[in-house]
Design a protein around this motif. Structure first.
Motif, PDB file in Angstrom:
ATOM      1  N   MET A   1       7.385   1.567   8.878  1.00  0.00           N
ATOM      2  CA  MET A   1       6.184   2.293   9.282  1.00  0.00           C
ATOM      3  C   MET A   1       5.203   1.322   9.933  1.00  0.00           C
ATOM      4  SD  MET A   1       3.751   4.715   6.922  1.00  0.00           S
ATOM      5  CE  MET A   1       5.178   5.704   6.475  1.00  0.00           C
ATOM      6  N   ASP A   2       4.543   1.773  11.011  1.00  0.00           N
ATOM      7  CA  ASP A   2       3.650   0.863  11.717  1.00  0.00           C
ATOM      8  C   ASP A   2       2.351   0.667  10.939  1.00  0.00           C
ATOM      9  OD1 ASP A   2       1.350   2.655  13.030  1.00  0.00           O
ATOM     10  OD2 ASP A   2       3.238   3.756  13.166  1.00  0.00           O
ATOM     11  N   PHE A   3       1.675  -0.421  11.243  1.00  0.00           N
ATOM     12  CA  PHE A   3       0.482  -0.835  10.507  1.00  0.00           C
ATOM     13  C   PHE A   3      -0.608   0.230  10.557  1.00  0.00           C
ATOM     14  CE2 PHE A   3      -3.688  -2.952  10.458  1.00  0.00           C
ATOM     15  CZ  PHE A   3      -3.619  -3.599   9.228  1.00  0.00           C
ATOM     16  N   ARG A   4      -0.850   0.803  11.720  1.00  0.00           N
ATOM     17  CA  ARG A   4      -1.927   1.785  11.862  1.00  0.00           C
ATOM     18  C   ARG A   4      -1.696   3.002  10.967  1.00  0.00           C
ATOM     19  NH1 ARG A   4      -3.883   4.682  17.543  1.00  0.00           N
ATOM     20  NH2 ARG A   4      -5.413   6.100  16.587  1.00  0.00           N
ATOM     21  N   THR A   5      -0.473   3.495  10.929  1.00  0.00           N
ATOM     22  CA  THR A   5      -0.164   4.656  10.095  1.00  0.00           C
ATOM     23  C   THR A   5      -0.354   4.331   8.623  1.00  0.00           C
ATOM     24  OG1 THR A   5       1.435   5.487  11.722  1.00  0.00           O
ATOM     25  CG2 THR A   5       1.611   6.343   9.480  1.00  0.00           C
ATOM     26  N   ALA A  78       9.394   7.390   4.124  1.00  0.00           N
ATOM     27  CA  ALA A  78       9.613   7.763   5.528  1.00  0.00           C
ATOM     28  C   ALA A  78       9.872   9.259   5.693  1.00  0.00           C
ATOM     29  CB  ALA A  78      10.789   6.968   6.094  1.00  0.00           C
ATOM     30  N   ALA A  79      10.263   9.927   4.616  1.00  0.00           N
ATOM     31  CA  ALA A  79      10.663  11.335   4.711  1.00  0.00           C
ATOM     32  C   ALA A  79       9.499  12.305   4.661  1.00  0.00           C
ATOM     33  CB  ALA A  79      11.646  11.664   3.583  1.00  0.00           C
ATOM     34  N   VAL A  80       8.292  11.831   4.312  1.00  0.00           N
ATOM     35  CA  VAL A  80       7.138  12.721   4.177  1.00  0.00           C
ATOM     36  C   VAL A  80       5.968  12.201   5.006  1.00  0.00           C
ATOM     37  CG1 VAL A  80       7.800  13.590   1.901  1.00  0.00           C
ATOM     38  CG2 VAL A  80       6.406  11.509   2.070  1.00  0.00           C
ATOM     39  N   ILE A 100       2.128  -6.813  -2.668  1.00  0.00           N
ATOM     40  CA  ILE A 100       1.409  -6.048  -1.650  1.00  0.00           C
ATOM     41  C   ILE A 100       2.155  -6.089  -0.318  1.00  0.00           C
ATOM     42  CG2 ILE A 100      -0.678  -5.991  -0.235  1.00  0.00           C
ATOM     43  CD1 ILE A 100      -1.147  -4.834  -2.990  1.00  0.00           C
ATOM     44  N   ALA A 101       2.664  -7.249   0.060  1.00  0.00           N
ATOM     45  CA  ALA A 101       3.374  -7.380   1.337  1.00  0.00           C
ATOM     46  C   ALA A 101       4.621  -6.498   1.356  1.00  0.00           C
ATOM     47  CB  ALA A 101       3.748  -8.837   1.584  1.00  0.00           C
ATOM     48  N   GLY A 102       5.390  -6.514   0.287  1.00  0.00           N
ATOM     49  CA  GLY A 102       6.601  -5.702   0.230  1.00  0.00           C
ATOM     50  C   GLY A 102       6.294  -4.222   0.247  1.00  0.00           C
ATOM     51  N   LEU A 103       5.282  -3.824  -0.517  1.00  0.00           N
ATOM     52  CA  LEU A 103       4.913  -2.414  -0.598  1.00  0.00           C
ATOM     53  C   LEU A 103       4.432  -1.883   0.746  1.00  0.00           C
ATOM     54  CD1 LEU A 103       4.195   0.132  -2.385  1.00  0.00           C
ATOM     55  CD2 LEU A 103       1.914  -0.881  -2.584  1.00  0.00           C
ATOM     56  N   THR A 104       3.517  -2.589   1.376  1.00  0.00           N
ATOM     57  CA  THR A 104       2.920  -2.081   2.605  1.00  0.00           C
ATOM     58  C   THR A 104       3.876  -2.154   3.784  1.00  0.00           C
ATOM     59  OG1 THR A 104       1.877  -4.251   2.997  1.00  0.00           O
ATOM     60  CG2 THR A 104       0.562  -2.572   1.858  1.00  0.00           C
ATOM     61  N   GLU A 105       4.829  -3.065   3.744  1.00  0.00           N
ATOM     62  CA  GLU A 105       5.791  -3.178   4.839  1.00  0.00           C
ATOM     63  C   GLU A 105       6.632  -1.910   4.960  1.00  0.00           C
ATOM     64  OE1 GLU A 105       9.315  -3.738   7.033  1.00  0.00           O
ATOM     65  OE2 GLU A 105       9.389  -3.649   4.842  1.00  0.00           O
ATOM     66  N   ILE A 106       6.867  -1.230   3.827  1.00  0.00           N
ATOM     67  CA  ILE A 106       7.649   0.012   3.855  1.00  0.00           C
ATOM     68  C   ILE A 106       6.752   1.252   3.893  1.00  0.00           C
ATOM     69  CG2 ILE A 106       9.616  -1.049   2.693  1.00  0.00           C
ATOM     70  CD1 ILE A 106       8.728   0.483   0.131  1.00  0.00           C
ATOM     71  N   GLY A 107       5.439   1.055   4.002  1.00  0.00           N
ATOM     72  CA  GLY A 107       4.536   2.177   4.152  1.00  0.00           C
ATOM     73  C   GLY A 107       3.887   2.679   2.879  1.00  0.00           C
ATOM     74  N   GLY A 145      -5.767  -6.112   5.139  1.00  0.00           N
ATOM     75  CA  GLY A 145      -6.487  -5.105   5.906  1.00  0.00           C
ATOM     76  C   GLY A 145      -6.052  -3.690   5.601  1.00  0.00           C
ATOM     77  N   ILE A 146      -5.454  -3.490   4.431  1.00  0.00           N
ATOM     78  CA  ILE A 146      -4.968  -2.169   4.036  1.00  0.00           C
ATOM     79  C   ILE A 146      -5.587  -1.823   2.683  1.00  0.00           C
ATOM     80  CG2 ILE A 146      -2.939  -0.749   3.520  1.00  0.00           C
ATOM     81  CD1 ILE A 146      -1.286  -2.766   5.165  1.00  0.00           C
ATOM     82  N   PRO A 147      -6.368  -0.744   2.589  1.00  0.00           N
ATOM     83  CA  PRO A 147      -7.026  -0.399   1.332  1.00  0.00           C
ATOM     84  C   PRO A 147      -6.072   0.237   0.325  1.00  0.00           C
ATOM     85  CG  PRO A 147      -7.584   1.226   2.992  1.00  0.00           C
ATOM     86  CD  PRO A 147      -6.787   0.155   3.694  1.00  0.00           C
ATOM     87  N   VAL A 148      -5.113  -0.546  -0.119  1.00  0.00           N
ATOM     88  CA  VAL A 148      -4.117  -0.059  -1.089  1.00  0.00           C
ATOM     89  C   VAL A 148      -4.827   0.410  -2.365  1.00  0.00           C
ATOM     90  CG1 VAL A 148      -2.166  -0.736  -2.539  1.00  0.00           C
ATOM     91  CG2 VAL A 148      -2.336  -1.589  -0.181  1.00  0.00           C
ATOM     92  N   TRP A 149      -4.458   1.585  -2.854  1.00  0.00           N
ATOM     93  CA  TRP A 149      -5.039   2.109  -4.095  1.00  0.00           C
ATOM     94  C   TRP A 149      -4.346   1.450  -5.280  1.00  0.00           C
ATOM     95  CZ3 TRP A 149      -9.124   5.518  -4.666  1.00  0.00           C
ATOM     96  CH2 TRP A 149      -9.390   5.929  -5.969  1.00  0.00           C
ATOM     97  N   VAL A 150      -5.105   0.739  -6.087  1.00  0.00           N
ATOM     98  CA  VAL A 150      -4.546   0.007  -7.224  1.00  0.00           C
ATOM     99  C   VAL A 150      -4.860   0.762  -8.519  1.00  0.00           C
ATOM    100  CG1 VAL A 150      -4.574  -2.147  -8.527  1.00  0.00           C
ATOM    101  CG2 VAL A 150      -4.772  -2.197  -6.026  1.00  0.00           C
ATOM    102  N   ASN A 151      -3.823   1.208  -9.201  1.00  0.00           N
ATOM    103  CA  ASN A 151      -3.940   1.936 -10.457  1.00  0.00           C
ATOM    104  C   ASN A 151      -3.541   0.980 -11.585  1.00  0.00           C
ATOM    105  OD1 ASN A 151      -4.344   4.346 -12.025  1.00  0.00           O
ATOM    106  ND2 ASN A 151      -2.132   4.664 -12.107  1.00  0.00           N
ATOM    107  N   GLY A 152      -4.523   0.505 -12.336  1.00  0.00           N
ATOM    108  CA  GLY A 152      -4.267  -0.472 -13.388  1.00  0.00           C
ATOM    109  C   GLY A 152      -3.913   0.206 -14.703  1.00  0.00           C
ATOM    110  N   ARG A 153      -2.704  -0.003 -15.134  1.00  0.00           N
ATOM    111  CA  ARG A 153      -2.214   0.666 -16.351  1.00  0.00           C
ATOM    112  C   ARG A 153      -2.271  -0.276 -17.550  1.00  0.00           C
ATOM    113  NH1 ARG A 153       3.853   3.358 -17.352  1.00  0.00           N
ATOM    114  NH2 ARG A 153       4.193   2.363 -19.374  1.00  0.00           N
TER     115      ARG A 153
END
Length: 253
Positions: A1-5, A78-80, A100-107, A145-153
């Protein structure tokens, strides 16, 4: 998935948490379940570690490597066309920046991070140790530069013989996670206790995530108790397993 999306989906996930009280994120585990939940009208989803592992014949509690999880999650995201958060257990021994890098690289645009360290005998991180990891995730997401939502459990209630006896410690931990940059907090295994849920929702200023059963629980009750975010953990998959057994029962030999 591209960075902007990815950035746009992360921004949307943040907006949805503000828009809905609570925001319900169905917990999915494969392309079919993700498409089904999105098709039912849910604006965001989460992928659970337990149902994902079950669907792949693996063990929960980091029975898969980080690389295996990413490979399994990539086609689901990628399916949704909605934001997807991913349960990343205790981090698979990764540094926060690598997670974070691994997660955001796949969207992926959100994550769940718990304090039970499965790779080290199931020990519980200290409050400061867990808060430091969450702070590392927040910093890494900001740097990307990606506002990833972090849910601390936290699993404090899960491990306690008397959950009410660890309430003060749990609140201290949840507040530490909030101060470290968590966007929401997730004290597991108190979804059936009104008093504990009300206590934790009143103790922090960010959304509190509760596990819910899609059949046995009531959305209005969680709203009344101040819960800001709902996920199903493995309970949606469990409910569907029960329904499937009921449907197949009359057909068995």
């Amino acid at each position: 998935m591209d960075f902007r999306t990815t950035v746009e989906r992360a921004q949307l996930l943040k907006q949805l948490h503000a828009q809905y009280q609570p925001l319900v994120l169905p917990t999915v585990w494969d392309v079919w379940s993700a498409r089904t939940a999105a098709g039912a009208g849910f604006p965001a989803l989460t992928i659970g570690s337990h149902p994902l592992a079950d669907s792949r014949g693996a063990e929960d509690q980091e029975g898969q490597t980080f690389e295996e999880v990413l490979a399994a999650v990539r086609p689901i995201i990628a399916a949704v066309d909605v934001p997807v958060s991913v349960d990343l257990e205790a981090g698979y021994g990764q540094e926060p920046a690598d997670l974070i890098a691994g997660l955001t690289e796949i969207g992926g645009v959100g994550l769940n991070l718990e304090d039970t360290v499965h790779s080290e005998g199931g020990r519980l991180r200290s409050t400061q140790e867990h808060a430091s990891y969450i702070a590392g995730l927040r910093a890494a997401a900001d740097d990307a530069g990606i506002p990833v939502w972090v849910n601390g459990r936290t699993d404090l209630f899960l491990h306690a013989e008397d959950p009410s006896g660890v309430l003060d410690e749990a609140i201290e931990r949840l507040r530490a996670l909030e101060q470290a940059g968590a966007d929401s907090v997730y004290p597991v295994r108190i979804q059936d206790d009104d008093d504990l849920l009300a206590a934790v929702t009143g103790a922090v200023s960010i959304p509190v995530n509760s596990t819910a059963h899609p059949v046995k629980h009531d959305l209005e009750r969680f709203r009344r108790l101040g819960v800001g975010r709902i996920t199903y953990g493995p309970l949606l998959q469990f409910a569907m397993t029960d329904a499937m057994k009921d449907m197949l029962g009359p057909w068995k030999p």
